[in-house]
Design an enzyme around this catalytic site. Structure first.
Site, PDB file in Angstrom:
ATOM      1  N   TRP A  22       0.840  -1.188   0.000  1.00 38.22           N
ATOM      2  CA  TRP A  22       0.000   0.000   0.000  1.00 38.22           C
ATOM      3  C   TRP A  22       0.884   1.249   0.000  1.00 38.22           C
ATOM      4  O   TRP A  22       1.892   1.302   0.702  1.00 38.22           O
ATOM      5  CB  TRP A  22      -0.900  -0.007   1.245  1.00 38.22           C
ATOM      6  CG  TRP A  22      -1.698   1.238   1.441  1.00 38.22           C
ATOM      7  CD1 TRP A  22      -2.534   1.830   0.557  1.00 38.22           C
ATOM      8  CD2 TRP A  22      -1.753   2.035   2.635  1.00 38.22           C
ATOM      9  NE1 TRP A  22      -3.121   2.948   1.112  1.00 38.22           N
ATOM     10  CE2 TRP A  22      -2.653   3.105   2.391  1.00 38.22           C
ATOM     11  CE3 TRP A  22      -1.145   1.943   3.883  1.00 38.22           C
ATOM     12  CZ2 TRP A  22      -2.952   4.071   3.350  1.00 38.22           C
ATOM     13  CZ3 TRP A  22      -1.435   2.912   4.831  1.00 38.22           C
ATOM     14  CH2 TRP A  22      -2.326   3.960   4.562  1.00 38.22           C
ATOM     15  N   TYR A  55      -5.139  -0.356  -4.551  1.00 43.27           N
ATOM     16  CA  TYR A  55      -3.863   0.338  -4.368  1.00 43.27           C
ATOM     17  C   TYR A  55      -3.351   0.833  -5.720  1.00 43.27           C
ATOM     18  O   TYR A  55      -3.152   0.041  -6.646  1.00 43.27           O
ATOM     19  CB  TYR A  55      -2.826  -0.578  -3.730  1.00 43.27           C
ATOM     20  CG  TYR A  55      -3.145  -1.043  -2.330  1.00 43.27           C
ATOM     21  CD1 TYR A  55      -4.146  -0.442  -1.565  1.00 43.27           C
ATOM     22  CD2 TYR A  55      -2.449  -2.102  -1.753  1.00 43.27           C
ATOM     23  CE1 TYR A  55      -4.433  -0.884  -0.280  1.00 43.27           C
ATOM     24  CE2 TYR A  55      -2.727  -2.545  -0.461  1.00 43.27           C
ATOM     25  CZ  TYR A  55      -3.725  -1.930   0.267  1.00 43.27           C
ATOM     26  OH  TYR A  55      -4.012  -2.367   1.539  1.00 43.27           O
ATOM     27  N   SER A 153     -11.269  -7.043   6.287  1.00 45.16           N
ATOM     28  CA  SER A 153     -10.414  -5.981   6.804  1.00 45.16           C
ATOM     29  C   SER A 153     -11.257  -4.939   7.521  1.00 45.16           C
ATOM     30  O   SER A 153     -12.238  -4.444   6.960  1.00 45.16           O
ATOM     31  CB  SER A 153      -9.636  -5.318   5.654  1.00 45.16           C
ATOM     32  OG  SER A 153      -8.839  -4.248   6.116  1.00 45.16           O
ATOM     33  N   LYS A 217      11.154   9.137  14.707  1.00 43.24           N
ATOM     34  CA  LYS A 217      11.778  10.174  13.876  1.00 43.24           C
ATOM     35  C   LYS A 217      11.016  11.503  13.892  1.00 43.24           C
ATOM     36  O   LYS A 217      11.550  12.528  13.483  1.00 43.24           O
ATOM     37  CB  LYS A 217      11.934   9.693  12.441  1.00 43.24           C
ATOM     38  CG  LYS A 217      10.634   9.474  11.676  1.00 43.24           C
ATOM     39  CD  LYS A 217      10.931   8.951  10.271  1.00 43.24           C
ATOM     40  CE  LYS A 217       9.673   8.664   9.484  1.00 43.24           C
ATOM     41  NZ  LYS A 217       9.974   8.103   8.143  1.00 43.24           N
ATOM     42  N   ARG A 229       6.753  10.471   5.433  1.00 40.19           N
ATOM     43  CA  ARG A 229       5.370  10.163   5.070  1.00 40.19           C
ATOM     44  C   ARG A 229       4.422  11.307   5.426  1.00 40.19           C
ATOM     45  O   ARG A 229       3.456  11.579   4.715  1.00 40.19           O
ATOM     46  CB  ARG A 229       4.934   8.882   5.782  1.00 40.19           C
ATOM     47  CG  ARG A 229       3.507   8.449   5.509  1.00 40.19           C
ATOM     48  CD  ARG A 229       3.248   7.058   6.028  1.00 40.19           C
ATOM     49  NE  ARG A 229       4.038   6.081   5.286  1.00 40.19           N
ATOM     50  CZ  ARG A 229       3.985   4.773   5.511  1.00 40.19           C
ATOM     51  NH1 ARG A 229       3.189   4.291   6.442  1.00 40.19           N
ATOM     52  NH2 ARG A 229       4.720   3.940   4.809  1.00 40.19           N
ATOM     53  N   GLY A 286       5.804  -2.244   5.075  1.00 40.52           N
ATOM     54  CA  GLY A 286       6.113  -1.781   3.737  1.00 40.52           C
ATOM     55  C   GLY A 286       7.512  -1.218   3.729  1.00 40.52           C
ATOM     56  O   GLY A 286       8.142  -1.047   4.775  1.00 40.52           O
TER      57      GLY A 286
END
Length: 337
Positions: A22, A55, A153, A217, A229, A286
């Site tokens: 994803w 996706y 899900s 981070k 991100r 990921g």
């Protein structure tokens, strides 16, 4: 190498570190880099791969199929999903109707370059389609040999019970649920996990690092790291916003010495934490670069002692979300088009 766990009440095993694509394949990461990352996953012992038709609007499935080309199919566990809009996103290009399921599985198999998928998952609950219609379609594609097992899900405890009852009646196996779960997002623990344990359903959890926040981070009171991100709309910036509160980020920094004492990096601690839950069969990770996986897989097989688990709980007390009612907010009441 990566350890394996049974998925639900079945004889089917998956790698407890599962590769998910994803927001990376056909979107954030160039295809050549994505393929190299998949090959690194295989080298590290990851054999389970999770994707979805939605996706990158089917692009992620195609990239994964290309990356797995030439691999022994029997040695892989390939998961995909159906529900969200795909293609031109017409009125029947979404949801869990019989038409959309049958069209979608054929498209997914073609893009993935395989005759079957090991696990086919309802990406959300479809309030606009009778559940009997959905599960009859699932039963048909299982009997056609296109799908081996069924998963879902982000379903609620009640939805899992209804789905499991229908699956049992139709002679197919509903063995998994794929919810968001991390040390900061624990909403499944109150209702979903107890129901799943009763029914023989496992969790394949996504975002075990809370969209990267548990890596440490992101610092309180500091600008967001460039290229992270949180600064990239294509990389799930909307999903991470809920965790970018200074109180949350301050609490996360308390995990650094806990990770060091355990001999782990902070990402490893986050992944290992979700794997301590016996109802979790796999943590989805990921990567945009192969070396990121080298760190993640070291969480496999780690046992966190009681003192470490207590220390994590204490550090995140007051900022971890535990409200079980949040599980009722994940599936749209009407299909998205």
């Amino acid at each position: 190498m990566v350890n394996y766990r049974f998925l639900g009440n079945s004889g089917f095993k998956v790698s407890e570190i599962t590769y998910g694509n994803w927001i990376t394949h056909a979107s954030q990461v160039e295809n050549d880099a994505a393929i190299k990352t998949v090959h690194k996953a295989l080298d590290l012992g990851i054999t389970t791969f999770d994707t979805a038709d939605a996706y990158a609007n089917t692009g992620a499935e195609s990239v994964l199929g290309e990356a797995l080309k030439g691999q022994r199919r029997e040695s892989l566990e390939i998961f995909t999903k159906v529900y969200w809009p795909t293609g031109p996103k017409g009125p029947n290009d979404t949801g869990l109707s019989r038409k959309h399921i049958l069209d979608s599985i054929n498209g997914s198999l073609k893009r993935l370059g395989t005759d079957y998928v090991d696990l086919y998952q309802a990406h959300r609950f479809d309030y606009e389609t009778p559940l009997e219609e959905t599960f009859q379609a699932f039963a048909d594609i299982v009997r056609q040999g296109k799908v081996l097992y069924i998963g879902v899900s982000e379903w609620t405890a009640e939805q899992l019970r209804e789905g499991h009852a229908l699956a049992t009646k139709l002679g197919i196996q509903l063995i998994s649920n794929q919810p968001q779960y991390s040390a900061l997002w624990r909403v499944i623990e109150g209702k979903v996990v107890p129901a799943s344990e009763e029914l023989g359903i496992s969790q394949v959890v996504w975002s075990p690092m809370a969209q990267g926040v548990l890596s440490g981070k992101y610092l309180p009171g500091q600008p967001l790291p460039e290229g992270s991100r949180a600064t990239d709309e294509k990389s799930g910036a909307d999903f991470i916003k809920r965790f970018l509160d200074d109180d949350v980020l301050t609490a996360v920094q308390k995990l650094k010495p806990i990770a060091q004492d355990a001999g782990l990096t902070m990402p490893q601690l986050a992944i290992a934490w979700v794997l301590q839950n016996p109802n979790v069969s796999a943590a989805l990770v990921g990567a945009s670069r192969p070396e990121q996986l080298e760190d993640s897989v070291k969480a496999s097989g780690v046992t966190l002692d009681a003192d470490t688990m207590t220390a994590i709980e204490t550090a995140l007390s007051g900022v971890a979300v535990t409200d079980a009612d949040a599980t009722y907010e994940t599936s749209p009441k009407k299909r998205v088009v």
